[in-house]
Scaffold this active site. Sequence first.
Site, PDB file in Angstrom:
ATOM      1  N   CYS A  22      -5.965   4.791  -3.656  1.00  0.00           N
ATOM      2  CA  CYS A  22      -6.448   3.347  -3.340  1.00  0.00           C
ATOM      3  C   CYS A  22      -7.583   3.082  -4.068  1.00  0.00           C
ATOM      4  O   CYS A  22      -7.452   1.940  -4.948  1.00  0.00           O
ATOM      5  CB  CYS A  22      -6.463   3.124  -1.690  1.00  0.00           C
ATOM      6  SG  CYS A  22      -5.294   3.768  -0.872  1.00  0.00           S
ATOM      7  N   ASP A  41       0.955  -1.345   0.055  1.00  0.00           N
ATOM      8  CA  ASP A  41      -0.045  -0.030  -0.089  1.00  0.00           C
ATOM      9  C   ASP A  41       0.902   1.331   0.300  1.00  0.00           C
ATOM     10  O   ASP A  41       1.570   1.466   0.961  1.00  0.00           O
ATOM     11  CB  ASP A  41      -1.027  -0.073   1.358  1.00  0.00           C
ATOM     12  CG  ASP A  41      -2.091   0.858   1.118  1.00  0.00           C
ATOM     13  OD1 ASP A  41      -2.237   1.797   0.004  1.00  0.00           O
ATOM     14  OD2 ASP A  41      -2.829   0.987   1.966  1.00  0.00           O
ATOM     15  N   ASP A  42       0.691   2.083  -1.062  1.00  0.00           N
ATOM     16  CA  ASP A  42       1.700   3.232  -1.272  1.00  0.00           C
ATOM     17  C   ASP A  42       2.926   3.017  -1.262  1.00  0.00           C
ATOM     18  O   ASP A  42       3.984   3.786  -0.959  1.00  0.00           O
ATOM     19  CB  ASP A  42       1.159   4.163   0.055  1.00  0.00           C
ATOM     20  CG  ASP A  42      -0.126   4.790   0.112  1.00  0.00           C
ATOM     21  OD1 ASP A  42      -1.062   4.319  -0.560  1.00  0.00           O
ATOM     22  OD2 ASP A  42      -0.114   5.848   0.976  1.00  0.00           O
ATOM     23  N   ASP A  60      -0.666  -0.517  -4.753  1.00  0.00           N
ATOM     24  CA  ASP A  60      -1.611   0.307  -5.648  1.00  0.00           C
ATOM     25  C   ASP A  60      -1.074   1.528  -6.052  1.00  0.00           C
ATOM     26  O   ASP A  60      -1.803   2.177  -7.149  1.00  0.00           O
ATOM     27  CB  ASP A  60      -2.774   0.548  -4.661  1.00  0.00           C
ATOM     28  CG  ASP A  60      -2.365   1.226  -3.335  1.00  0.00           C
ATOM     29  OD1 ASP A  60      -1.016   1.433  -3.024  1.00  0.00           O
ATOM     30  OD2 ASP A  60      -3.261   1.486  -2.315  1.00  0.00           O
ATOM     31  N   HIS A  61      -0.046   2.199  -5.897  1.00  0.00           N
ATOM     32  CA  HIS A  61       0.493   3.551  -6.180  1.00  0.00           C
ATOM     33  C   HIS A  61       1.504   3.851  -5.524  1.00  0.00           C
ATOM     34  O   HIS A  61       2.037   2.865  -4.577  1.00  0.00           O
ATOM     35  CB  HIS A  61      -0.701   4.677  -6.371  1.00  0.00           C
ATOM     36  CG  HIS A  61      -1.361   4.775  -5.227  1.00  0.00           C
ATOM     37  ND1 HIS A  61      -0.737   5.252  -3.734  1.00  0.00           N
ATOM     38  CD2 HIS A  61      -2.538   4.188  -4.654  1.00  0.00           C
ATOM     39  CE1 HIS A  61      -1.520   5.294  -2.895  1.00  0.00           C
ATOM     40  NE2 HIS A  61      -2.714   4.534  -3.308  1.00  0.00           N
ATOM     41  N   HIS A 121     -10.138  -1.984  -1.890  1.00  0.00           N
ATOM     42  CA  HIS A 121     -10.334  -1.012  -0.807  1.00  0.00           C
ATOM     43  C   HIS A 121     -11.758  -1.243  -0.127  1.00  0.00           C
ATOM     44  O   HIS A 121     -12.606  -1.538  -0.700  1.00  0.00           O
ATOM     45  CB  HIS A 121     -10.298   0.327  -1.583  1.00  0.00           C
ATOM     46  CG  HIS A 121     -10.145   1.272  -0.435  1.00  0.00           C
ATOM     47  ND1 HIS A 121      -9.240   1.886   0.032  1.00  0.00           N
ATOM     48  CD2 HIS A 121     -11.212   2.117   0.135  1.00  0.00           C
ATOM     49  CE1 HIS A 121      -9.256   2.818   0.823  1.00  0.00           C
ATOM     50  NE2 HIS A 121     -10.667   3.148   1.040  1.00  0.00           N
TER      51      HIS A 121
END
Lengths: 97, 415
Positions: free
Chosen positions: B51, B12-13, B301-302, B105
């Site tokens: 997200c 995540d991130d 996710d990014h 999410h």
Amino acid sequence: ENEEAISFSQYPRPADAPQVNSDLPDLKDIKIMGYSLRSWDYRYTLWLGFNPKTFQVNVSDVHAGELYMLADDPGQDNNIYSDIDHRVMMKKMAGLP
Amino acid sequence: KERRNVLFIMADDLRTSLGCYGDSVVKSPNIDQLASKSQVFLNAYVQQAVCAPSRTSMLTSRRPDTTRLYDFNSYWRVHSGNYTTLPQYFKSKGYFTTSVGKVFHPGIASNHSDDYPYSWSIPAYHPASFRFEKEKMCKGEDGKLYANLLCAVNVTEQPGGTLPDMESTDEAVRLLKKLANDSVPFFMAVGFHKPHIPFRIPQEYLSLYPIDQMTLAPDPDVPKLLPPVAYNPWMDVRKRDDVQKLNISFPYGPIPKDFQVRIRQHYYAAVSYMDTQVGRLLSTLDDLGLADNTIVVFTSDHGWSLGEHGEWAKYSNFDVSTRVPLIFYVPGVTTFHDWMGKSTFPFIDILAQSKYSFHNAKVRKNVVELVDVFPTVSCMAGLRAPKSCSDVSFQEELCTEGDNLAYTFQHRERG
């Protein structure tokens, strides 16, 4: 395999200037959509008017633009959007998925 | 001919701050080891750097303009179209599909059910300790508890003596052991919560990054010619107790330099902590004899801006926010069985072993996208990749807006 490899991303905004909901606007507040096209060499982004009710983007309503040439500017700090002829890029953007 | 399992790991991130992506600061030995036996896509990009839209896009293989999800507030099946997801597709082909941690999410965006039962054979697992994540869990210098951004903790003092990603790994390990001897192939998705803020992580990981060796971003200022619409004011970071005390001006900041360095230290430490959980997961896969018939996909996710352009968040089109790791381990394709019996993924404890060295097996430099993941992993697992979507595909339940990258595993890169 011989096509130019390109990726697309997008990000919504509620207004032209930063405000408290700029990071994550609710759908109803989205007024502008930033569409980015990136390849090995550059990232080109157009911030266009967006209608959250119809999900339509208005390609003639250009709020801002960005262009970064990655060979000289890998960190994307020097926006040269104002310096270029946009016709070629607009053609590529017309092919957006 | 034999169907392969899939272990799908999401961070995540997580930006490309990994050793296998050339980052010389971070310590990520377990992911680097995975990369050394995998195909590594060096230029993989998400479709929207936040997200819910990104995860929904990747898992349905549709772009945000087709999911019509740009925020966190709608469920694609009722809002845009009844699109088939990646795990749903595997489930429909006879796989046992299971979700551990943050894969979809949570909340409205996945119908408050992580899209169960469409996507999963059993309800998704969420770590119980996650409910403390945004609470006052971080001890300040005055001994009181705060909801800080920088939140390195003594894990034994946390509720249950654990943290969410540790719990998720425990559950994934338990499930792997259960599934190891089943004749039914599995698709297991494991979503880690870190390095997402707050940096609530075991305090010992900070020691890997001495503060006097940490640096600022190479371009820590807001670029002069950046249009204001392109900038994000990183509101979630501003809301944390320790950041509020800094009295930072809105919208452009900046954060004091000594605090910038500490944010970067904590982000890197969070990456190493998450890498340890990946290592635990992969070594279990290996110990159970599953490494020879399980595809492993690792992605995020990014990304996240670590001070570049004066930003401390995703929420933008900058490459630091949109570029992510994308690693495919395909046994027999990206690597071959070691007949000498050596382990494929021995666990590397970065807190005990500081020196290691890996080289990526295969890299692809050309630009790819996360909408490509669905057709690619389907194809590599031996299923048929979904057909390409029509220009307007709201009525098409199963199709892809991405490319099947399977050919990239066999052919040399051109252009």
